[in-house]
Scaffold this motif. Structure first.
Motif, PDB file in Angstrom:
ATOM      1  N   VAL B 158       0.845  -1.204   0.000  1.00  0.00           N
ATOM      2  CA  VAL B 158       0.000   0.000   0.000  1.00  0.00           C
ATOM      3  C   VAL B 158       0.880   1.253   0.000  1.00  0.00           C
ATOM      4  O   VAL B 158       0.660   2.197  -0.770  1.00  0.00           O
ATOM      5  N   LEU B 159       1.910   1.221   0.870  1.00  0.00           N
ATOM      6  CA  LEU B 159       2.813   2.367   1.011  1.00  0.00           C
ATOM      7  C   LEU B 159       3.533   2.671  -0.305  1.00  0.00           C
ATOM      8  O   LEU B 159       3.569   3.819  -0.764  1.00  0.00           O
ATOM      9  N   ILE B 160       4.084   1.633  -0.940  1.00  0.00           N
ATOM     10  CA  ILE B 160       4.846   1.848  -2.175  1.00  0.00           C
ATOM     11  C   ILE B 160       3.911   2.287  -3.299  1.00  0.00           C
ATOM     12  O   ILE B 160       4.255   3.169  -4.094  1.00  0.00           O
ATOM     13  N   ALA B 161       2.692   1.703  -3.334  1.00  0.00           N
ATOM     14  CA  ALA B 161       1.726   2.104  -4.359  1.00  0.00           C
ATOM     15  C   ALA B 161       1.402   3.592  -4.221  1.00  0.00           C
ATOM     16  O   ALA B 161       1.302   4.316  -5.223  1.00  0.00           O
ATOM     17  N   PHE B 162       1.266   4.035  -2.985  1.00  0.00           N
ATOM     18  CA  PHE B 162       0.999   5.447  -2.705  1.00  0.00           C
ATOM     19  C   PHE B 162       2.165   6.310  -3.208  1.00  0.00           C
ATOM     20  O   PHE B 162       1.953   7.370  -3.813  1.00  0.00           O
ATOM     21  N   MET B 163       3.397   5.833  -2.986  1.00  0.00           N
ATOM     22  CA  MET B 163       4.588   6.575  -3.424  1.00  0.00           C
ATOM     23  C   MET B 163       4.650   6.635  -4.959  1.00  0.00           C
ATOM     24  O   MET B 163       5.065   7.644  -5.527  1.00  0.00           O
ATOM     25  N   THR B 164       4.244   5.517  -5.596  1.00  0.00           N
ATOM     26  CA  THR B 164       4.238   5.502  -7.059  1.00  0.00           C
ATOM     27  C   THR B 164       3.303   6.584  -7.595  1.00  0.00           C
ATOM     28  O   THR B 164       3.633   7.322  -8.530  1.00  0.00           O
ATOM     29  N   ARG B 165       2.128   6.704  -6.940  1.00  0.00           N
ATOM     30  CA  ARG B 165       1.162   7.729  -7.315  1.00  0.00           C
ATOM     31  C   ARG B 165       1.775   9.123  -7.168  1.00  0.00           C
ATOM     32  O   ARG B 165       1.667   9.972  -8.066  1.00  0.00           O
ATOM     33  N   LEU B 166       2.462   9.345  -6.041  1.00  0.00           N
ATOM     34  CA  LEU B 166       3.083  10.649  -5.797  1.00  0.00           C
ATOM     35  C   LEU B 166       4.197  10.925  -6.809  1.00  0.00           C
ATOM     36  O   LEU B 166       4.414  12.072  -7.208  1.00  0.00           O
TER      37      LEU B 166
END
Lengths: 99, 205
Positions: B158-166
């Motif tokens: 979840v955390l990395i997916a969020f970072m990818t979005r950012l």
């Protein structure tokens, strides 16, 4: 963007190469752990496994987590944290090894 | 504060942000450390039964998952290196590969646990409760520790997916990537915990 090379992170960025080297080392050490577990070293087996795991963790901490490039305070913090874990284990087994 | 400083950087402290992440990681160390304490004492008291119980685990799946997790740590480190080198596309690519490998780890774990459930080896099952105390303890620790680790893998995804979005939205860029670094630190810690879990559960026969 004129001074985008000077960023607040303070890291000197690694090249890609060192990460691949560390990855290869980690895979080799994994192979070593699996091989040693197949042999019967008795009590030494778990010691070897933990020793190899510690080397692997050191590589991950130093290179992947950039601890080598961080300020001194980070390293001291990590050493203090690990020191207390070791103390807890020593005290724990000073009790249990007499059962 | 010199006049040359970027205005947007005025209140930024990347070193402090990373320090905060490290402090959080120490609390994680305490969480898993406590479980490793319990493991070490029970294994010390029930050595034979721990060895017997561990024979049920599949070291091939364990080794495979170790390789997957180590590789995902590599791609995470490469994602940060890529953003440092101003290569946004490559960074996003490596972040996606990391997420993909994390899913691979979980899928492996799913099949591993499903086999255990088929053999009725789950906490509280009749088969397990009829085994000696040491084996019950081994399986209890196995499910709690690899389960908690698996939960961390899910949080990491979840955390990395969020970072990818950012990263796609340029909020994480070559000039400001401390969020990605923090996610990376978390992911590497998950890797380190597995480095110890793997030999202690899969390789003690």
């Amino acid at each position: 963007m004129s001074n985008s090379d000077i960023h607040n992170s303070g890291h000197q960025p690694h090249g890609y190469g060192i990460y691949f080297l560390v990855w290869l080392a980690l895979l080799a050490l994994t192979a070593l752990t699996v091989t040693v577990a197949g042999l019967d070293f008795g009590a030494l087996t778990v010691t070897t496994a933990l020793f190899v795991a510690s080397i692997k963790s050191y590589l991950v901490l130093k290179i992947f987590m950039h601890l080598g490039a961080e300020q001194k305070a980070f390293k001291i913090f990590v050493i203090v944290a690990l020191f207390f874990i070791v103390i807890s284990f020593v005290l724990l087994f000073s009790d249990y090894s007499f059962i | 504060m010199s006049a040359q400083d970027h205005v947007i950087h005025a209140h930024r402290d990347d070193v402090g942000a990373r320090m905060g992440m490290w402090l959080f990681l120490f609390t994680e160390l305490l969480l898993f450390g406590g479980l490793f304490f319990i493991y070490s004492v029970y294994r010390f008291i029930n050595q034979e039964q721990f060895h017997l119980a561990a024979k049920e685990l599949n070291p091939i799946i364990g080794t495979f998952n170790t390789i997957i997790l180590l590789t995902s740590s590599l791609t995470m480190a490469l994602a940060i290196a890529a953003i440092q080198k101003k290569n946004k596309g490559l960074s996003i690519f490596f972040q996606l590969i990391t997420i993909l490998l994390a899913f691979g780890f979980l899928i492996n774990k799913f099949f591993e646990w499903r086999v255990k459930l088929h053999h009725d080896l789950f906490p509280g099952s009749e088969v397990l409760l009829n085994k000696p105390k040491g084996e019950i303890l081994f399986y209890g620790l196995y499910y709690v520790m690899t389960g908690l680790h698996g939960l961390h893998v899910i949080i990491g995804i979840v955390l990395i997916a969020f970072m990818t979005r950012l990263t796609i939205k340029n909020i994480i860029n070559q000039d400001s990537y401390v969020k990605l670094e923090a996610a990376g630190l978390y992911w590497h810690l998950v890797d380190i915990i597995w480095i110890f879990l793997f030999p202690l559960f899969y390789l003690i026969t």
